[in-house]
Write a protein that holds these residues in place. Structure first.
Motif, PDB file in Angstrom:
ATOM      1  N   VAL A   1       0.016  -1.073  13.658  1.00  0.00           N
ATOM      2  CA  VAL A   1      -0.628  -0.645  12.414  1.00  0.00           C
ATOM      3  C   VAL A   1       0.361   0.104  11.538  1.00  0.00           C
TER       4      VAL A   1
ATOM      5  N   THR B   1       1.821  -1.004   7.947  1.00  0.00           N
ATOM      6  CA  THR B   1       1.705  -0.094   6.812  1.00  0.00           C
ATOM      7  C   THR B   1       3.042   0.101   6.121  1.00  0.00           C
TER       8      THR B   1
ATOM      9  N   LEU C   1      -5.338  -0.532   0.921  1.00  0.00           N
ATOM     10  CA  LEU C   1      -5.294  -0.410   2.377  1.00  0.00           C
ATOM     11  C   LEU C   1      -4.006   0.272   2.834  1.00  0.00           C
TER      12      LEU C   1
ATOM     13  N   SER D   1      -3.940   3.920   4.615  1.00  0.00           N
ATOM     14  CA  SER D   1      -3.344   4.042   5.940  1.00  0.00           C
ATOM     15  C   SER D   1      -2.246   5.112   5.956  1.00  0.00           C
TER      16      SER D   1
ATOM     17  N   LEU E   1      -9.388   4.192  10.549  1.00  0.00           N
ATOM     18  CA  LEU E   1      -8.820   2.909  10.138  1.00  0.00           C
ATOM     19  C   LEU E   1      -9.835   1.779  10.313  1.00  0.00           C
TER      20      LEU E   1
ATOM     21  N   ALA F   1     -11.234  -0.509   7.235  1.00  0.00           N
ATOM     22  CA  ALA F   1     -11.203  -1.972   7.252  1.00  0.00           C
ATOM     23  C   ALA F   1     -12.596  -2.541   6.993  1.00  0.00           C
TER      24      ALA F   1
END
Length: 441
Positions: free
Chosen positions: A84, A88, A237, A241, A266, A270
């Protein structure tokens, strides 16, 4: 064994038996048990009540940091978070705005105009629409005041004025724009920081630092990226993040508990993004309800529907962070008072807290939007139109979709976070080992 009901009073008043806390002692390495951050102290008398009315457990509660999750659990968490974080950072690089693709800046003043500050000497004259004022350089001038502000200007008021040569026909080239608010806003901000520091101390300072970083990310990356033509949803997003990684770890420490809350946040973001896309397409939201949106459309060509979706995702960050941190902490504290409880029991008990949080937070979201849209609601209340038409106009639908999408994302994030926390929280053996460790030093 405790039965899971829907509510409990701590002593089986709802049909639940109290959670017992049988503890099996097993030596553990002290270095593997302590939380690096040391945020949460487990306090209480030896052989204490287990916190749910059962006095049969022997949970020796000593002052000291809560035990952290085992090495294997922490490795799994980081294996989940590492991709993740990589996505990011990769998205940050790919979506970074290019200066050559930025639209031209909108002019603030015409040629020859200037922005000045002045102090009103007295109230504005209603007949002429002029108010005597002293500029910061000491010059005495008359300021043209618009009709809506005539009764508001008084002696000592700080004014923002434009020096516009074309306004000479109104009696003066100096035109009132707004009140200067730097001092009251500065005092309010200082009061906010002081209160947070007095109550939350170093944790509050960390939260303020994280908040400053969040606004720097939005101002320095998200806004320029969207203006330069980057797709709004990926930008939202990536921005969310980055902010959650920074804010949560800075404010709450690099712990398994914080990582649990981060994963729940997170997941909630989403889900909110998916719901935002579906709701925006289904409700045919154009994003052109506000005057600022129409200005953006005419000057930059930004896709306003995508911008609306981006706003939904960014708006969901704060409330999601709130509930996920609460749920993760609830599971850890329940483990502290009921060391022998199963993970399923911890999940059931923590979800009772989550249900109360859901109810109060949904109210918070709804009332926040009502307050922000109060002028619009007042106009609608004065309009002679059927309620069905009023509720489906673009302005109202945008507020309804914001409320519903944010609330659904919030509600779904709570069980997700609680389930992760129930799996990650240390088991009975680790907790007893941590409590016994101080006595063996």
């Amino acid at each position: 064994m405790a039965r899971t009901g829907d509510d409990f009073d701590g002593r089986g008043g709802d049909g639940d038996e109290p959670l017992e806390a049988p503890v099996r002692r097993r030596p553990r390495s002290a270095g593997d048990l302590w939380d690096d951050a040391g945020h949460d102290d487990l306090q209480g008398p030896g052989h204490a009540d287990d916190g749910f009315g059962g006095a049969r457990g022997h949970a020796h509660l000593h002052e000291g940091p809560a035990p952290r999750a085992g090495v294997r659990t922490r490795r799994i968490l980081w294996l989940i978070l590492a991709p993740v974080l990589a996505l990011t950072l990769g998205g940050l690089v790919l979506l970074w705005p290019q200066s050559g693709s930025m639209p031209e800046r909108l002019p603030f003043l015409g040629e020859g105009a200037a922005v000045l500050q002045a102090t009103a000497i007295g109230p504005a004259d209603e007949a002429s629409g002029l108010a005597a004022a002293r500029l910061d350089d000491g010059s005495l001038v008359e300021v043209v005041v618009p009709p809506e502000a005539l009764g508001e200007v008084g002696a000592g008021d700080r004014l923002q004025v434009f020096d516009v040569p074309e306004a000479a026909g109104y009696g003066s080239t100096y035109v009132f724009v707004d009140f200067a608010r730097e001092l009251p806003l500065g005092l309010l901000a200082a009061g906010f920081v002081l209160v947070v520091l007095l109550v939350a101390r170093w944790r509050g300072l960390a939260a303020i630092v994280g908040l400053a970083g969040a606004f720097a990310t939005i101002w320095g990356f998200a806004l320029p990226a969207i203006l330069s033509g980057r797709p709004a949803l990926p930008v939202a997003l990536v921005t969310a993040s980055i902010i959650m990684f920074v804010v949560l770890y800075v404010a709450h420490g690099l712990t398994a508990r914080t990582t649990t809350a981060l994963l729940g946040t997170l997941i909630g973001l989403a889900l909110t993004a998916v719901l935002a896309v579906l709701a925006t397409d289904g409700a045919r939201i154009l994003g052109t309800a506000g005057e600022e949106s129409r200005l953006l459309l005419s000057q930059t060509g930004v896709d306003l529907s995508d911008l609306f979706i981006c706003g939904l995702v960014l708006a969901g960050m704060g409330v999601l962070n709130d509930v996920t941190i609460t749920q993760a902490s609830a599971v850890w504290e329940l483990r502290a008072v009921a060391p022998g409880a199963t993970r399923r029991e911890l999940f059931a008990r923590a979800m009772r807290i989550g249900r109360d949080h859901i109810a109060s937070t949904v109210y918070t979201i709804a009332f926040a939007y009502v307050g922000a849209a109060l002028p619009l609601l007042m106009v609608l209340s004065l309009t002679d139109a059927p309620l069905g038409i009023q509720l489906t106009t673009g302005e109202v639908v945008e507020e309804i979709v914001r409320t519903l999408v944010g609330s659904i994302g919030l509600v779904l994030a709570i069980p997700a976070t609680t389930a992760i926390a129930a799996l990650v929280v240390p088991g009975p053996e680790a907790l007893e080992g941590a409590r016994a460790a101080p006595a063996t030093r």
